[in-house]
Design an enzyme around this catalytic site. Structure first.
Site, PDB file in Angstrom:
ATOM      1  N   CYS A  22       0.838  -1.191   0.000  1.00  6.57           N
ATOM      2  CA  CYS A  22       0.000   0.000   0.000  1.00  6.57           C
ATOM      3  C   CYS A  22       0.877   1.246   0.000  1.00  6.57           C
ATOM      4  O   CYS A  22       2.086   1.164   0.166  1.00  6.57           O
ATOM      5  CB  CYS A  22      -0.902   0.020   1.241  1.00  6.57           C
ATOM      6  SG  CYS A  22      -1.928  -1.446   1.455  1.00  6.57           S
ATOM      7  N   THR A  23       0.245   2.398  -0.159  1.00  7.18           N
ATOM      8  CA  THR A  23       0.922   3.685  -0.046  1.00  7.18           C
ATOM      9  C   THR A  23       0.051   4.591   0.805  1.00  7.18           C
ATOM     10  O   THR A  23      -1.161   4.671   0.592  1.00  7.18           O
ATOM     11  CB  THR A  23       1.148   4.323  -1.430  1.00  7.18           C
ATOM     12  OG1 THR A  23       1.844   3.400  -2.271  1.00  7.18           O
ATOM     13  CG2 THR A  23       1.958   5.613  -1.304  1.00  7.18           C
TER      14      THR A  23
END
Length: 492
Positions: A22-23
Site C-alpha cells: 500500500c501507499t
C-alpha cells in the site's frame, strides 16, 4: 500501443502478486487548503476481490466477539464491546462486513486507515517474532478499534495494548485521526511498537516500510510499548545511544536492497511532487525526511493525484511504455482493491465534517466518490459483489471499465481520466451546495438534514455508475473498431 493478451496480463501490474502493498499519505491541518486533517491510503492486494461499504449500527452490548475470518484470517479473537459505537468500514466481500475493514469513521468522529504493510528487521524478529497464529493483523484492526474509541490517541493506546498482550501477526503502520490531529503507529516486532503525532504543519508519506525515526519517551507527541528502548539496548539492536532521542527506525525497521526499487521511489516521488528543492537520491531511503512542508497547501484533490501517480511523463511509467518489467513499483497499480482519502474538518458538524472519498479499483482509472459520516442509508450497489464479475455491483462496474482501459493504455486511459476528472470537479461543486443546505437544516430539522445526505449519496453514485457504463460502452466501441481494422481481410 497495442498489447497481446499475454502481454496485457503481465502489464496490468508490474509488482509481484505475492506482495501485499500500500501507499499512505498523512497531512496536518496547517498545510491543507481548508484547515482539514487528511489521512489516505491505497489498499493494494488483488484485482478480483470486491470491497463492500459497511454501515455498523451502535450496539449495547455488541452481539458477537471478534474473530478473524476470510482468506487471510488467523485465530485472533477479541471480546465483544460493552458499548459499541456506530462506525463504517470497507470490508472484503467474504467477511460479512466484520473483518478487513480497511478504513472508516465512527460516531465519535475518529477515523482509521489500516494497514500500511511494513517489515521489521530480521535481528529483532529473531528475538521477538510475529505471533502469526493468534496475534492481531490487518483484518482485525478497523473492526476491533473503531467501535470502542473516542479519540485517536485512545485508538493508539488500545491497539498498542493488544500488540503488547496478544502480539501482532505481521508488521504494519496504522493512522488515526480526530479533531485534535493525526497519530501514526508502527510495529517494531511481535510485541513492540511506537506511535507519533504527525506535526500539524507537515505531511508524511509511507510505502511499505517503517518511516518513523525519532522516539522520545515521556513526551506528549510520542507513545510506545513498555520497555521499547530498554529492549533495544538489552539485545544490542542497531539503535542510537542518545538517551533523549531514540532511533526507532534503526533499531526495529529495515532497509534492504528490495526497498530501492519497490518502496523508495514511491516515497521519493511524492516528496518531490509536493516539496521543491529536495536533493535526496532516490536510492537512499534512509536520507529521506520523515516530515516535510509542502510548497503549496495541499487539497484532497492533491492527495488523490498523489495516489494516482505511476511515474507519468518519466521513463519509469510502466503503462505508457508497456513495460511490466520496469524496476520501479508505481503507486497506482491495477490490483488496488480500493483507495480512500479520509478528510476531517473539525470546524464543521461531524455528519458533514468527516468524509471518506473512495475510489474502487485502480486509482489512475477510477473516480473518488465522497461518503459523509452522516450517511445512514448505503446505496445497494456498494454492498454487493464477490470475486466473480457481475452487472450490478459498483465494484465490478468500475473494474470492468479499468480492465478495458488497460487493453490500450495510451488510447483509452486519457478518455477515462478526463471524464472522471470532470465528474470530480462537478461533484465538488455539488458538495458545497449540499453542505450549505445541511447547515441550514441540521439543528432545527435534523431528520431532513440526514435525508439530504442520503439523497446526495444516492444521486452521486447513480451518476458515477451511469458515467462508468457510458465510458465502458465507448471503449468497447473503440476496441471493436481496432479489432476490425486488425483482422479486416480484403475481399468480399
Amino acid at each position: 500501443m497495442k498489447q497481446s493478451s499475454s502481454m496485457l496480463m503481465n502489464h496490468l501490474d508490474p509488482a509481484p502478486l505475492s506482495m501485499s502493498a500500500c501507499t499512505t499519505i498523512l497531512v496536518g491541518h496547517q498545510v491543507t487548503v481548508d484547515g482539514s486533517f487528511i489521512i489516505a491510503r491505497n489498499e493494494d492486494h488483488e484485482a478480483i476481490n470486491a470491497k463492500l461499504f459497511n454501515f455498523h449500527l451502535a450496539e449495547t452490548p455488541q452481539l458477537h466477539d471478534f474473530y478473524s475470518i476470510g482468506a487471510m484470517g488467523n485465530k485472533f479473537t477479541y471480546p465483544a464491546a460493552k458499548q459499541a459505537l456506530q462506525y463504517t468500514s470497507n470490508s472484503d466481500f467474504d467477511t460479512n462486513g466484520t473483518s478487513f475493514g480497511a478504513a472508516g469513521f465512527n460516531s465519535a468522529g475518529v477515523g482509521i486507515t489500516a494497514t500500511e504493510t511494513i517489515f521489521n528487521n530480521a535481528q529483532v524478529l529473531a528475538i521477538d517474532p510475529y505471533v502469526t497464529a493468534t496475534g492481531i493483523g490487518e483484518d482485525a484492526i478497523v473492526n476491533v478499534i473503531l467501535p470502542r474509541v473516542h479519540s485517536a490517541q485512545e485508538g493508539v493506546a488500545l491497539l498498542g495494548h493488544i500488540i503488547e498482550t496478544q502480539g501482532t501477526a505481521e508488521g504494519f503502520g496504522v493512522a488515526f485521526v480526530d479533531n485534535d490531529g493525526i497519530w501514526y503507529l508502527e510495529t517494531g516486532s511481535g510485541h513492540h511498537w511506537m506511535a507519533a503525532k504527525i506535526p500539524a504543519d507537515k505531511y508524511f508519506v509511507s510505502a511499505n516500510q517503517g518511516r518513523l525515526v525519532d522516539y522520545v519517551a515521556n513526551h506528549p507527541d510520542f507513545m510506545g510499548s513498555v520497555g521499547l528502548v530498554e529492549f533495544a539496548h538489552k539485545h544490542h539492536l542497531p539503535s542510537a545511544e542518545n538517551s533523549e532521542v531514540f532511533n526507532f527506525h534503526r533499531a526495529y525497521s529495515q532497509d534492504v536492497e528490495h526497498d530501492k526499487t519497490y518502496n523508495y521511489p514511491r516515497v521519493w516521488t511524492l516528496q518531490h511532487l509536493y516539496t521543491d528543492g529536495l536533493t535526496t537520491p532516490i536510492d537512499q531511503g534512509e536520507s529521506f525526511p520523515v516530515y516535510l512542508t509542502p510548497k503549496n497547501k495541499l487539497s484532497v484533490y492533491d492527495v488523490m493525484q498523489g495516489l494516482r501517480n505511476h511515474y507519468q511523463a518519466t521513463d519509469h511509467d510502466p503503462y505508457a511504455h508497456c513495460n511490466p518489467a520496469d524496476p520501479y513499483r508505481p503507486i497506482a497499480v491495477f490490483r488496488t482493491e480500493h483507495s480512500h482519502v479520509l478528510q476531517l474538518r473539525p470546524y464543521l458538524p461531524t455528519a458533514i465534517g468527516k468524509i471518506q472519498y473512495i475510489a474502487y479499483g485502480m486509482t489512475a482509472l477510477s473516480v473518488y466518490l465522497p461518503f459523509y459520516q452522516g450517511m445512514t442509508a448505503v446505496p445497494e450497489a456498494l454492498t454487493i459483489g464477490d470475486n466473480n464479475a457481475d452487472n450490478h455491483s459498483a465494484y465490478w462496474k468500475f473494474r470492468k471499465l479499468q480492465t478495458l482501459a488497460m487493453m490500450d493504455w495510451n488510447q483509452f486511459s486519457p478518455i477515462v481520466q478526463q471524464a472522471y476528472d470532470d465528474f470530480e470537479q462537478q461533484t465538488a461543486h455539488k458538495q458545497k451546495q449540499m453542505e450549505a443546505e445541511y447547515m441550514q437544516l441540521y439543528i432545527a430539522q435534523p431528520a431532513q438534514a440526514v435525508a439530504l445526505i442520503n439523497a446526495f449519496e444516492h444521486d452521486i453514485l447513480t451518476l458515477a455508475l451511469a458515467l462508468t457504463e457510458d465510458l465502458t460502452n465507448e471503449l468497447f466501441t473503440r476496441l471493436t473498431i481496432n479489432v476490425d481494422k486488425l483482422y479486416h481481410f480484403s475481399g468480399a
